[in-house]
Design an enzyme around this catalytic site. Structure first.
Site, PDB file in Angstrom:
ATOM      1  N   GLU A  67       0.867  -1.177   0.000  1.00  0.00           N
ATOM      2  CA  GLU A  67       0.000   0.000   0.000  1.00  0.00           C
ATOM      3  C   GLU A  67       0.904   1.227   0.000  1.00  0.00           C
ATOM      4  OE1 GLU A  67      -2.704   0.528   3.188  1.00  0.00           O
ATOM      5  OE2 GLU A  67      -3.318  -1.565   3.234  1.00  0.00           O
ATOM      6  N   ASP A 108      -5.674   8.764   9.996  1.00  0.00           N
ATOM      7  CA  ASP A 108      -4.277   8.477  10.312  1.00  0.00           C
ATOM      8  C   ASP A 108      -3.955   8.853  11.752  1.00  0.00           C
ATOM      9  OD1 ASP A 108      -4.080   7.759   7.699  1.00  0.00           O
ATOM     10  OD2 ASP A 108      -3.008   9.550   7.054  1.00  0.00           O
TER      11      ASP A 108
END
Length: 272
Positions: free
Chosen positions: A54, A65
């Site tokens: 990824e 995040d």
């Protein structure tokens, strides 16, 4: 281009789970991130690398995040990373023979142009996109562009997703389904999340032909082994990024020894 689902089915054919590794392009620099991505794929590692990469696109306002990836992404943006750099990152990963997907907040693709992004990603050899903030109901442009270029569409489900949402999301995707094992932001955790097996069991019941990767929290080989006992793949991000941050903070941003050691541990974990 290589299918991201093919990486998971190839691992299954070997009687094991797959390892999916995340790193952001542009950190500690664009060239440094390309070297780190190649290390994920096994370059310099004592043993195999990850099965699928990824590649993250740093974003100025990341919703999911955690602090580790936010810190690396902020530094990457300060050091001049641009959206177009992700295509060079895809090419670097593909040069190793490992398939690559891009993980990105949708605004970056929208600003670039959905059709243009799909075209350039396919031309670079990318397998598709993971889109954490794009739901299938709002993905008409991406569905059309990904169909036109044969790209995988990896959507997310979580423990709070209803049965109807899980079924619809699995039907709209292509490649595999990303199961976020905890509510909240990304980050390493001391133990495997307890909600993950239940979520994967629901997916198996509602969409039995769907491949499932579990992410958010895996940080060592033991946890990876636990995850692939019930899922098709273990997804690791923050733990990898932590090794780069530690090297950068120590004044040695090119030191990938800790990253390579973690790759080896996790790759051994999914093979137990």
């Amino acid at each position: 281009m290589a299918s991201s689902a093919g990486a998971l089915t190839a691992a299954r054919a070997e009687g094991r789970g797959a390892l999916i590794g995340y790193l952001p392009v542009g950190y500690p620099s664009v060239p440094g991130s390309l070297a780190a991505l190649r290390a994920l794929c096994g370059d310099g590692v004592d043993g195999p690398g990850v099965d699928l990469v990824e590649i993250g696109l740093p974003y100025s306002d990341p919703m999911m995040d955690g602090p580790v990836i936010q810190r690396a992404g902020t530094r990457a943006l300060q050091r001049g990373v641009r959206t177009r750099d992700v295509f060079a990152a895809v090419e670097a990963v593909r040069s190793t023979g490992t398939p690559a997907v891009v993980m990105t907040y949708w605004n970056l693709v929208d600003r670039y142009g959905t059709a243009a992004f799909a075209r350039d990603l396919a031309n670079a050899g990318g397998s598709g996109l993971i889109t954490p903030d794009l739901i299938p109901d709002e993905a008409q442009d991406w569905i059309a562009a990904s169909d036109a270029h044969g790209l995988d569409r990896v959507f997310l489900v979580s423990p709070s997703s209803t049965d109807a949402r899980i079924a619809a999301t699995a039907a709209a995707g292509r490649g595999w389904l990303y199961a976020t094992s905890v509510m909240g932001v990304t980050g390493t955790r001391a133990s495997s999340p307890t909600a993950a097996p239940d979520l994967v069991a629901r997916i198996r019941r509602l969409a039995p032909d769907t491949l499932v990767g579990v992410g958010l929290g895996v940080s060592n080989g033991d946890q990876a082994a636990d995850v692939v006992a019930y899922a098709d793949a273990a997804i690791v991000g923050s733990a990898f990024v932590k090794t780069l941050l530690a090297a950068d903070d120590a004044g040695a941003p090119g030191d990938l020894s800790a990253l390579r050691g973690l790759v080896a541990d996790l790759a051994a974990g999914v093979r137990r």
